[in-house]
Design a protein around this motif. Structure first.
Motif, PDB file in Angstrom:
ATOM      1  N   GLU A 107     -23.884  -2.307 -18.408  1.00 30.11           N
ATOM      2  CA  GLU A 107     -23.410  -1.662 -17.188  1.00 30.11           C
ATOM      3  C   GLU A 107     -22.444  -2.573 -16.440  1.00 30.11           C
ATOM      4  O   GLU A 107     -21.424  -2.118 -15.917  1.00 30.11           O
ATOM      5  CB  GLU A 107     -24.596  -1.293 -16.297  1.00 30.11           C
ATOM      6  CG  GLU A 107     -25.421  -0.151 -16.843  1.00 30.11           C
ATOM      7  CD  GLU A 107     -26.694   0.088 -16.042  1.00 30.11           C
ATOM      8  OE1 GLU A 107     -26.862  -0.525 -14.948  1.00 30.11           O
ATOM      9  OE2 GLU A 107     -27.517   0.892 -16.494  1.00 30.11           O
ATOM     10  N   TRP A 108     -22.746  -3.851 -16.379  1.00 24.25           N
ATOM     11  CA  TRP A 108     -21.872  -4.827 -15.724  1.00 24.25           C
ATOM     12  C   TRP A 108     -20.523  -4.878 -16.431  1.00 24.25           C
ATOM     13  O   TRP A 108     -19.471  -4.851 -15.779  1.00 24.25           O
ATOM     14  CB  TRP A 108     -22.550  -6.195 -15.735  1.00 24.25           C
ATOM     15  CG  TRP A 108     -21.731  -7.280 -15.124  1.00 24.25           C
ATOM     16  CD1 TRP A 108     -21.675  -7.631 -13.802  1.00 24.25           C
ATOM     17  CD2 TRP A 108     -20.853  -8.175 -15.813  1.00 24.25           C
ATOM     18  NE1 TRP A 108     -20.815  -8.677 -13.637  1.00 24.25           N
ATOM     19  CE2 TRP A 108     -20.302  -9.040 -14.851  1.00 24.25           C
ATOM     20  CE3 TRP A 108     -20.487  -8.337 -17.143  1.00 24.25           C
ATOM     21  CZ2 TRP A 108     -19.401 -10.038 -15.178  1.00 24.25           C
ATOM     22  CZ3 TRP A 108     -19.582  -9.334 -17.475  1.00 24.25           C
ATOM     23  CH2 TRP A 108     -19.050 -10.176 -16.510  1.00 24.25           C
ATOM     24  N   ILE A 109     -20.531  -4.934 -17.750  1.00 22.50           N
ATOM     25  CA  ILE A 109     -19.297  -4.968 -18.541  1.00 22.50           C
ATOM     26  C   ILE A 109     -18.480  -3.704 -18.290  1.00 22.50           C
ATOM     27  O   ILE A 109     -17.269  -3.770 -18.042  1.00 22.50           O
ATOM     28  CB  ILE A 109     -19.618  -5.145 -20.040  1.00 22.50           C
ATOM     29  CG1 ILE A 109     -20.141  -6.564 -20.292  1.00 22.50           C
ATOM     30  CG2 ILE A 109     -18.393  -4.848 -20.904  1.00 22.50           C
ATOM     31  CD1 ILE A 109     -20.734  -6.773 -21.673  1.00 22.50           C
ATOM     32  N   GLN A 110     -19.131  -2.544 -18.333  1.00 21.07           N
ATOM     33  CA  GLN A 110     -18.432  -1.283 -18.106  1.00 21.07           C
ATOM     34  C   GLN A 110     -17.819  -1.234 -16.709  1.00 21.07           C
ATOM     35  O   GLN A 110     -16.691  -0.789 -16.525  1.00 21.07           O
ATOM     36  CB  GLN A 110     -19.375  -0.091 -18.323  1.00 21.07           C
ATOM     37  CG  GLN A 110     -18.684   1.241 -18.258  1.00 21.07           C
ATOM     38  CD  GLN A 110     -17.599   1.387 -19.320  1.00 21.07           C
ATOM     39  OE1 GLN A 110     -17.733   0.929 -20.439  1.00 21.07           O
ATOM     40  NE2 GLN A 110     -16.506   2.027 -18.934  1.00 21.07           N
ATOM     41  N   SER A 111     -18.540  -1.733 -15.720  1.00 18.72           N
ATOM     42  CA  SER A 111     -18.046  -1.765 -14.348  1.00 18.72           C
ATOM     43  C   SER A 111     -16.764  -2.591 -14.254  1.00 18.72           C
ATOM     44  O   SER A 111     -15.810  -2.195 -13.587  1.00 18.72           O
ATOM     45  CB  SER A 111     -19.125  -2.338 -13.425  1.00 18.72           C
ATOM     46  OG  SER A 111     -18.602  -2.624 -12.155  1.00 18.72           O
ATOM     47  N   ARG A 112     -16.749  -3.740 -14.908  1.00 22.28           N
ATOM     48  CA  ARG A 112     -15.544  -4.586 -14.878  1.00 22.28           C
ATOM     49  C   ARG A 112     -14.386  -3.888 -15.574  1.00 22.28           C
ATOM     50  O   ARG A 112     -13.255  -3.910 -15.079  1.00 22.28           O
ATOM     51  CB  ARG A 112     -15.825  -5.941 -15.521  1.00 22.28           C
ATOM     52  CG  ARG A 112     -16.751  -6.801 -14.683  1.00 22.28           C
ATOM     53  CD  ARG A 112     -16.908  -8.189 -15.248  1.00 22.28           C
ATOM     54  NE  ARG A 112     -15.683  -8.945 -15.254  1.00 22.28           N
ATOM     55  CZ  ARG A 112     -15.221  -9.670 -14.238  1.00 22.28           C
ATOM     56  NH1 ARG A 112     -15.884  -9.714 -13.100  1.00 22.28           N
ATOM     57  NH2 ARG A 112     -14.101 -10.364 -14.343  1.00 22.28           N
ATOM     58  N   LEU A 113     -14.643  -3.273 -16.705  1.00 22.48           N
ATOM     59  CA  LEU A 113     -13.582  -2.586 -17.439  1.00 22.48           C
ATOM     60  C   LEU A 113     -13.003  -1.436 -16.616  1.00 22.48           C
ATOM     61  O   LEU A 113     -11.785  -1.231 -16.590  1.00 22.48           O
ATOM     62  CB  LEU A 113     -14.102  -2.086 -18.779  1.00 22.48           C
ATOM     63  CG  LEU A 113     -14.495  -3.179 -19.779  1.00 22.48           C
ATOM     64  CD1 LEU A 113     -15.133  -2.559 -21.015  1.00 22.48           C
ATOM     65  CD2 LEU A 113     -13.302  -4.042 -20.149  1.00 22.48           C
ATOM     66  N   GLU A 114     -13.851  -0.692 -15.946  1.00 22.49           N
ATOM     67  CA  GLU A 114     -13.399   0.428 -15.116  1.00 22.49           C
ATOM     68  C   GLU A 114     -12.538  -0.042 -13.945  1.00 22.49           C
ATOM     69  O   GLU A 114     -11.675   0.690 -13.476  1.00 22.49           O
ATOM     70  CB  GLU A 114     -14.597   1.223 -14.600  1.00 22.49           C
ATOM     71  CG  GLU A 114     -15.279   2.027 -15.679  1.00 22.49           C
ATOM     72  CD  GLU A 114     -16.586   2.645 -15.236  1.00 22.49           C
ATOM     73  OE1 GLU A 114     -17.015   2.437 -14.063  1.00 22.49           O
ATOM     74  OE2 GLU A 114     -17.214   3.338 -16.077  1.00 22.49           O
ATOM     75  N   ARG A 115     -12.769  -1.274 -13.478  1.00 24.02           N
ATOM     76  CA  ARG A 115     -11.975  -1.824 -12.375  1.00 24.02           C
ATOM     77  C   ARG A 115     -10.750  -2.575 -12.872  1.00 24.02           C
ATOM     78  O   ARG A 115     -10.022  -3.179 -12.087  1.00 24.02           O
ATOM     79  CB  ARG A 115     -12.843  -2.750 -11.522  1.00 24.02           C
ATOM     80  CG  ARG A 115     -13.907  -1.981 -10.744  1.00 24.02           C
ATOM     81  CD  ARG A 115     -14.794  -2.890  -9.935  1.00 24.02           C
ATOM     82  NE  ARG A 115     -15.777  -3.514 -10.821  1.00 24.02           N
ATOM     83  CZ  ARG A 115     -16.215  -4.754 -10.710  1.00 24.02           C
ATOM     84  NH1 ARG A 115     -15.788  -5.534  -9.754  1.00 24.02           N
ATOM     85  NH2 ARG A 115     -17.104  -5.231 -11.556  1.00 24.02           N
ATOM     86  N   GLY A 116     -10.524  -2.564 -14.184  1.00 28.11           N
ATOM     87  CA  GLY A 116      -9.353  -3.247 -14.738  1.00 28.11           C
ATOM     88  C   GLY A 116      -9.488  -4.749 -14.783  1.00 28.11           C
ATOM     89  O   GLY A 116      -8.496  -5.474 -14.851  1.00 28.11           O
ATOM     90  N   GLN A 117     -10.715  -5.262 -14.749  1.00 27.87           N
ATOM     91  CA  GLN A 117     -10.942  -6.700 -14.800  1.00 27.87           C
ATOM     92  C   GLN A 117     -11.293  -7.116 -16.224  1.00 27.87           C
ATOM     93  O   GLN A 117     -11.873  -6.353 -16.985  1.00 27.87           O
ATOM     94  CB  GLN A 117     -12.073  -7.099 -13.857  1.00 27.87           C
ATOM     95  CG  GLN A 117     -11.728  -6.842 -12.419  1.00 27.87           C
ATOM     96  CD  GLN A 117     -12.859  -7.222 -11.492  1.00 27.87           C
ATOM     97  OE1 GLN A 117     -14.026  -7.206 -11.875  1.00 27.87           O
ATOM     98  NE2 GLN A 117     -12.522  -7.560 -10.272  1.00 27.87           N
ATOM     99  N   THR A 118     -10.934  -8.342 -16.554  1.00 28.73           N
ATOM    100  CA  THR A 118     -11.244  -8.838 -17.887  1.00 28.73           C
ATOM    101  C   THR A 118     -12.694  -9.287 -17.945  1.00 28.73           C
ATOM    102  O   THR A 118     -13.351  -9.468 -16.926  1.00 28.73           O
ATOM    103  CB  THR A 118     -10.358 -10.034 -18.266  1.00 28.73           C
ATOM    104  OG1 THR A 118     -10.694 -11.134 -17.419  1.00 28.73           O
ATOM    105  CG2 THR A 118      -8.887  -9.702 -18.131  1.00 28.73           C
ATOM    106  N   LEU A 119     -13.155  -9.497 -19.144  1.00 35.60           N
ATOM    107  CA  LEU A 119     -14.514 -10.013 -19.333  1.00 35.60           C
ATOM    108  C   LEU A 119     -14.514 -11.514 -19.508  1.00 35.60           C
ATOM    109  O   LEU A 119     -15.546 -12.151 -19.423  1.00 35.60           O
ATOM    110  CB  LEU A 119     -15.153  -9.356 -20.561  1.00 35.60           C
ATOM    111  CG  LEU A 119     -15.308  -7.851 -20.485  1.00 35.60           C
ATOM    112  CD1 LEU A 119     -15.930  -7.322 -21.761  1.00 35.60           C
ATOM    113  CD2 LEU A 119     -16.133  -7.445 -19.283  1.00 35.60           C
ATOM    114  N   THR A 120     -13.358 -12.072 -19.785  1.00 36.82           N
ATOM    115  CA  THR A 120     -13.316 -13.495 -20.084  1.00 36.82           C
ATOM    116  C   THR A 120     -12.801 -14.337 -18.947  1.00 36.82           C
ATOM    117  O   THR A 120     -13.051 -15.520 -18.900  1.00 36.82           O
ATOM    118  CB  THR A 120     -12.432 -13.759 -21.317  1.00 36.82           C
ATOM    119  OG1 THR A 120     -11.130 -13.249 -21.062  1.00 36.82           O
ATOM    120  CG2 THR A 120     -13.016 -13.126 -22.553  1.00 36.82           C
ATOM    121  N   GLY A 121     -12.043 -13.783 -18.026  1.00 39.24           N
ATOM    122  CA  GLY A 121     -11.482 -14.583 -16.951  1.00 39.24           C
ATOM    123  C   GLY A 121     -10.287 -15.371 -17.438  1.00 39.24           C
ATOM    124  O   GLY A 121      -9.724 -15.108 -18.490  1.00 39.24           O
TER     125      GLY A 121
END
Length: 140
Positions: free
Chosen positions: A18-32
């Motif tokens: 859910e956290w990963i999906q939330s970041r993707l939906e906001r256009g944020q990367t997972l790696t920084g």
């Protein structure tokens, strides 16, 4: 953290997904962003192999030597835990980065030095610097 490391993908929980999906939906990367710039002294051509021609440079001459090189710590197999050190503006940062463009083995090095006593379990933070932030970012 298993959320950031592809090698630990099989250990993700539903909360992690859910956290990963939330970041993707906001256009944020997972790696920084794990780049750290190291300034090179004038006249240093040790990294000349990375030189590029500027748009206004004459094509007859050699490319200009780079003024900075970057250490990229995104690859979990090549980097250390230090890529997870977060930002805090002074005086709240508790470590400061140090670097050399050429170490004993000819490679660049980055390390962190504590600027005060750090309690066990305390998060390590350093100042990312002004050039890290976008205009309008709220920085603390």
């Amino acid at each position: 953290d298993r959320r950031y490391l592809s090698s630990l993908a099989d250990t993700l929980t539903e909360e992690d997904r859910e956290w990963i999906q939330s970041r993707l939906e906001r256009g944020q990367t997972l790696t920084g962003c794990y780049l750290y710039g190291i300034s090179l002294p004038d006249g240093n051509d040790i990294y000349g192999r990375f030189a590029r021609k500027a748009a206004d440079e004459d094509d007859d001459g050699p490319p200009a030597a780079p003024k900075r090189i970057y250490v990229d710590a995104e690859d979990e197999r090549e980097s250390l835990w230090t890529r997870f050190i977060n930002h805090a503006s002074p005086p709240h940062n508790n470590v400061n980065p140090k670097s050399v463009h050429e170490s004993w083995d000819g490679q660049p090095r980055v390390w962190f030095m504590a600027n005060r006593d750090i309690e066990e379990g305390e998060e390590l933070c350093f100042d990312y610097g002004e050039d890290y932030w976008l205009e309008g970012d709220e920085v603390y």
